[in-house]
Design a protein around this motif. Structure first.
Motif, mmCIF file in Angstrom:
data_model
loop_
_atom_site.group_PDB
_atom_site.id
_atom_site.type_symbol
_atom_site.label_atom_id
_atom_site.label_comp_id
_atom_site.label_asym_id
_atom_site.label_seq_id
_atom_site.Cartn_x
_atom_site.Cartn_y
_atom_site.Cartn_z
ATOM 1 N N LEU A 25 0.835 -1.191 0.000
ATOM 2 C CA LEU A 25 0.000 0.000 0.000
ATOM 3 C C LEU A 25 0.869 1.240 0.000
ATOM 4 O O LEU A 25 1.944 1.261 0.613
ATOM 5 C CB LEU A 25 -0.905 0.026 1.236
ATOM 6 N N LYS A 26 0.403 2.300 -0.676
ATOM 7 C CA LYS A 26 1.122 3.564 -0.661
ATOM 8 C C LYS A 26 0.126 4.712 -0.644
ATOM 9 O O LYS A 26 -1.017 4.578 -1.085
ATOM 10 C CB LYS A 26 2.077 3.706 -1.855
ATOM 11 N N GLY A 27 0.557 5.839 -0.134
ATOM 12 C CA GLY A 27 -0.291 7.024 -0.106
ATOM 13 C C GLY A 27 0.535 8.247 0.209
ATOM 14 O O GLY A 27 1.689 8.154 0.625
ATOM 15 N N GLY A 28 -0.080 9.408 -0.010
ATOM 16 C CA GLY A 28 0.655 10.629 0.258
ATOM 17 C C GLY A 28 -0.129 11.868 -0.104
ATOM 18 O O GLY A 28 -1.350 11.852 -0.229
ATOM 19 N N VAL A 29 0.608 12.953 -0.296
ATOM 20 C CA VAL A 29 0.031 14.268 -0.523
ATOM 21 C C VAL A 29 0.286 14.702 -1.954
ATOM 22 O O VAL A 29 1.379 14.501 -2.497
ATOM 23 C CB VAL A 29 0.640 15.299 0.451
#
Length: 202
Positions: A25-29
């Protein structure tokens, strides 16, 4: 139908490699902008990105990493006399995106680049007056914008034992607005996004 094709193609990319080295999983701004003619100013809009990644090592120094992401794009655009009155328009555009990245690895660091394909799942435009009043622009919705976007992405990353950290820039090749009011308001504009992300392995 187009979304189903995009989804199935992504799943094939994710699961056809039996030698995958990493997945998670990955995420960010997101820090995004639209480039629009006939306005006085453009302001960066902050959103987020979240999804899945799957990396397959081709060699010790090279890998392929497809991703399947939900990502928010758009911009806040100052206007004066643009479509009447003064204030700013806030464009909120939500996409499902599939970047496929070629990755050169140098120890724990990597440089990556490749194409992406995006499918617009939602669009909302708000008119914010000088006095702070917020009004939805009811004449503009998802059907007024191009459903598909595509472009190129590139960035740098750092791998740690159970995850990764990176910075990436996306530039779209497709004008986002179709004909009518959306085409006039976003003439010649394309998506542009700087992404800061953090990922963790399954």
């Amino acid at each position: 139908m187009k979304f189903k094709i995009l989804f199935l193609a992504t799943m094939c990319i994710f699961f056809t490699s039996a030698q995958a080295q990493r997945a998670g999983l990955k995420g960010g701004v997101n820090f995004t902008n639209l480039y629009v003619d006939d306005v006085d100013d453009e302001n960066m809009k902050v959103g987020f990105n979240v999804g899945l990644f799957h990396r397959s090592d081709i060699s010790n120094n090279f890998a392929i990493q497809p991703e399947f992401l939900f990502t928010q794009k758009g911009s806040e655009i100052q206007y004066s006399g643009f479509l009447g009155g003064s204030g700013k328009y806030r464009f909120n555009l939500n996409y499902l995106e599939v970047p496929v990245l070629a990755m050169a690895k140098i120890g724990s660091f990597n440089i990556h680049a490749g194409p992406y394909l995006g499918f617009l799942v939602g669009a909302k435009v708000k008119d914010i007056d000088d006095d702070g009043s917020v009004n939805d622009v009811e004449s503009l919705d998802r059907d007024d914008f191009n459903t598909f976007d595509y472009g190129i992405a590139g960035g740098i990353g750092f791998d740690f034992p159970d995850g990764m950290l990176g910075l990436r820039y996306n530039y779209g090749f497709v004008e986002i607005g179709q004909s009518g009011v959306a085409g006039q308001a976003t003439e010649n504009s394309k998506n542009s996004a700087l992404q800061l992300y953090l990922g963790f392995d399954f």
